[in-house]
Design a protein around this motif. Structure first.
Motif, PDB file in Angstrom:
ATOM      1  N   ALA A 151     -13.613 -20.827 -20.441  1.00 22.84           N
ATOM      2  CA  ALA A 151     -14.095 -21.525 -21.634  1.00 22.84           C
ATOM      3  C   ALA A 151     -15.605 -21.331 -21.689  1.00 22.84           C
ATOM      4  N   PHE A 152     -16.152 -21.367 -22.902  1.00 22.37           N
ATOM      5  CA  PHE A 152     -17.567 -21.045 -23.064  1.00 22.37           C
ATOM      6  C   PHE A 152     -18.245 -22.059 -23.975  1.00 22.37           C
ATOM      7  N   SER A 153     -19.555 -22.187 -23.792  1.00 27.22           N
ATOM      8  CA  SER A 153     -20.356 -23.050 -24.651  1.00 27.22           C
ATOM      9  C   SER A 153     -20.642 -22.339 -25.976  1.00 27.22           C
ATOM     10  N   VAL A 154     -21.224 -23.066 -26.918  1.00 27.71           N
ATOM     11  CA  VAL A 154     -21.550 -22.490 -28.223  1.00 27.71           C
ATOM     12  C   VAL A 154     -22.539 -21.334 -28.072  1.00 27.71           C
ATOM     13  N   SER A 155     -23.561 -21.547 -27.252  1.00 29.75           N
ATOM     14  CA  SER A 155     -24.593 -20.511 -27.087  1.00 29.75           C
ATOM     15  C   SER A 155     -24.041 -19.249 -26.446  1.00 29.75           C
ATOM     16  N   THR A 156     -23.163 -19.410 -25.466  1.00 26.49           N
ATOM     17  CA  THR A 156     -22.578 -18.239 -24.804  1.00 26.49           C
ATOM     18  C   THR A 156     -21.664 -17.482 -25.751  1.00 26.49           C
ATOM     19  N   PHE A 157     -20.858 -18.227 -26.525  1.00 27.35           N
ATOM     20  CA  PHE A 157     -19.957 -17.565 -27.471  1.00 27.35           C
ATOM     21  C   PHE A 157     -20.742 -16.836 -28.558  1.00 27.35           C
ATOM     22  N   GLU A 167     -17.520 -14.180 -39.420  1.00 26.48           N
ATOM     23  CA  GLU A 167     -18.422 -14.928 -40.294  1.00 26.48           C
ATOM     24  C   GLU A 167     -18.209 -16.417 -40.038  1.00 26.48           C
ATOM     25  N   VAL A 168     -19.041 -16.967 -39.159  1.00 27.67           N
ATOM     26  CA  VAL A 168     -18.887 -18.353 -38.732  1.00 27.67           C
ATOM     27  C   VAL A 168     -20.204 -19.088 -38.934  1.00 27.67           C
ATOM     28  N   GLU A 169     -20.158 -20.221 -39.623  1.00 34.04           N
ATOM     29  CA  GLU A 169     -21.348 -21.044 -39.797  1.00 34.04           C
ATOM     30  C   GLU A 169     -21.589 -21.880 -38.539  1.00 34.04           C
ATOM     31  N   ASP A 170     -22.809 -22.374 -38.403  1.00 34.83           N
ATOM     32  CA  ASP A 170     -23.194 -23.067 -37.177  1.00 34.83           C
ATOM     33  C   ASP A 170     -22.342 -24.307 -36.917  1.00 34.83           C
ATOM     34  N   ASP A 171     -22.122 -25.131 -37.950  1.00 32.91           N
ATOM     35  CA  ASP A 171     -21.342 -26.347 -37.740  1.00 32.91           C
ATOM     36  C   ASP A 171     -19.886 -26.015 -37.440  1.00 32.91           C
ATOM     37  N   VAL A 172     -19.358 -24.968 -38.077  1.00 35.79           N
ATOM     38  CA  VAL A 172     -17.981 -24.543 -37.810  1.00 35.79           C
ATOM     39  C   VAL A 172     -17.870 -23.999 -36.389  1.00 35.79           C
ATOM     40  N   LEU A 176     -15.383 -25.199 -33.527  1.00 37.33           N
ATOM     41  CA  LEU A 176     -14.491 -24.227 -32.905  1.00 37.33           C
ATOM     42  C   LEU A 176     -14.598 -24.294 -31.392  1.00 37.33           C
ATOM     43  N   GLN A 177     -15.822 -24.432 -30.900  1.00 38.60           N
ATOM     44  CA  GLN A 177     -16.020 -24.516 -29.452  1.00 38.60           C
ATOM     45  C   GLN A 177     -15.356 -25.772 -28.887  1.00 38.60           C
ATOM     46  N   GLU A 178     -15.480 -26.887 -29.572  1.00 39.40           N
ATOM     47  CA  GLU A 178     -14.873 -28.135 -29.113  1.00 39.40           C
ATOM     48  C   GLU A 178     -13.354 -28.026 -29.108  1.00 39.40           C
TER      49      GLU A 178
END
Length: 244
Positions: A151-157, A167-172, A176-178
């Motif tokens: 599993a990975f954090s937002v920054s790593t992904f 095409e993924v927005e920051d809040d999405v 997605l990570q959660e």
């Protein structure tokens, strides 16, 4: 207990097959995105077990794999799901344990439980770049193996090699990570539960077999003692009759 474990194992296998589909699809996303662990980043270890015993070495399996992982990554923090693995890990890597959860393994794990665990971890602000969820992979009724779900954090992904293809927005991305984190924990919980029920069934089957063998030996010992007593009484009677 063997009959109860057999019934629970059937239900656990059905839940496992569903969770495995979601889990493999989830890990497939990281594979297609070419997500790699951050070099020198913080790694979080999540050890998946339960609170129940009488199931062979199922808990020792994930504990040994976790200890080996910590030996290779001494700075990693550990989150333990289940009291059994917690008791084993506290003997050697107590300093690395950050959180622990119990009341696990009483029944088939649900996604709500996995979401609550993931939510608690994220609310505790435990900093990690990647996570290694160590669980028991169900191979067959008599076989299992400790494996790792990444599993990975937002920054790593976001640093993935093929991330620009999405095409993924920051809040999405954060949502997605959660979801991915909770989904991975859910897969580990359900798969581990199925392996535990299978191991418990095998343990109870062996216990039944051993108990049967002990009963046979004790019955034979009792019969031999009874026969010896009868023989001695007959000898006394015959000896007394001969004396008259």
């Amino acid at each position: 207990m063997k009959m109860i474990a057999s019934t629970k194992m059937t239900r656990a296998q059905k839940a496992m097959e569903i969770a495995r589909v979601f889990g493999t699809t989830q890990t497939g996303l990281f594979t297609y995105a070419d997500t790699k662990p951050t070099e020198g980043g913080n790694t979080l270890v999540i050890t998946v077990s339960s609170d129940r015993g009488l199931c062979g070495g199922i808990h020792s399996s994930v504990s040994k794999r976790s200890k080996k992982f910590i030996e290779e990554n001494p700075s990693s923090q550990i989150i333990v799901l289940g009291d059994k693995a917690k008791g084993q890990l506290q003997r050697t890597v107590r300093e690395n344990i950050k959180l622990s959860f119990n009341q696990i393994g009483r029944s088939i794990p649900t996604y709500n439980e996995a979401s609550s665990i993931a939510d608690t971890i994220l609310k505790e602000k435990i900093d990690f770049d990647q996570a290694a969820i160590i669980y028991n992979y169900f191979i067959s009724v008599i076989s299992y193996e400790a494996k790792i779900i990444p599993a990975f954090s937002v920054s790593t992904f976001a640093k993935s090699g093929n991330f620009d293809s999405y095409e993924v927005e920051d809040d999405v991305l954060e949502h997605l990570q959660e979801f991915a984190f909770a989904n991975s924990i859910y897969w580990g919980l359900v798969e581990g539960h199925a392996a535990e029920m299978a191991s418990k069934r095998s343990a109870m089957e062996n216990a039944t077999k051993n108990a049967g063998e002990i009963i046979e030996k004790l019955t034979m010992t009792y019969n031999r003692g009874r026969q010896a007593a009868i023989t001695n009484e007959l000898v006394d009677i015959i000896t007394g009759a001969s004396a008259l």
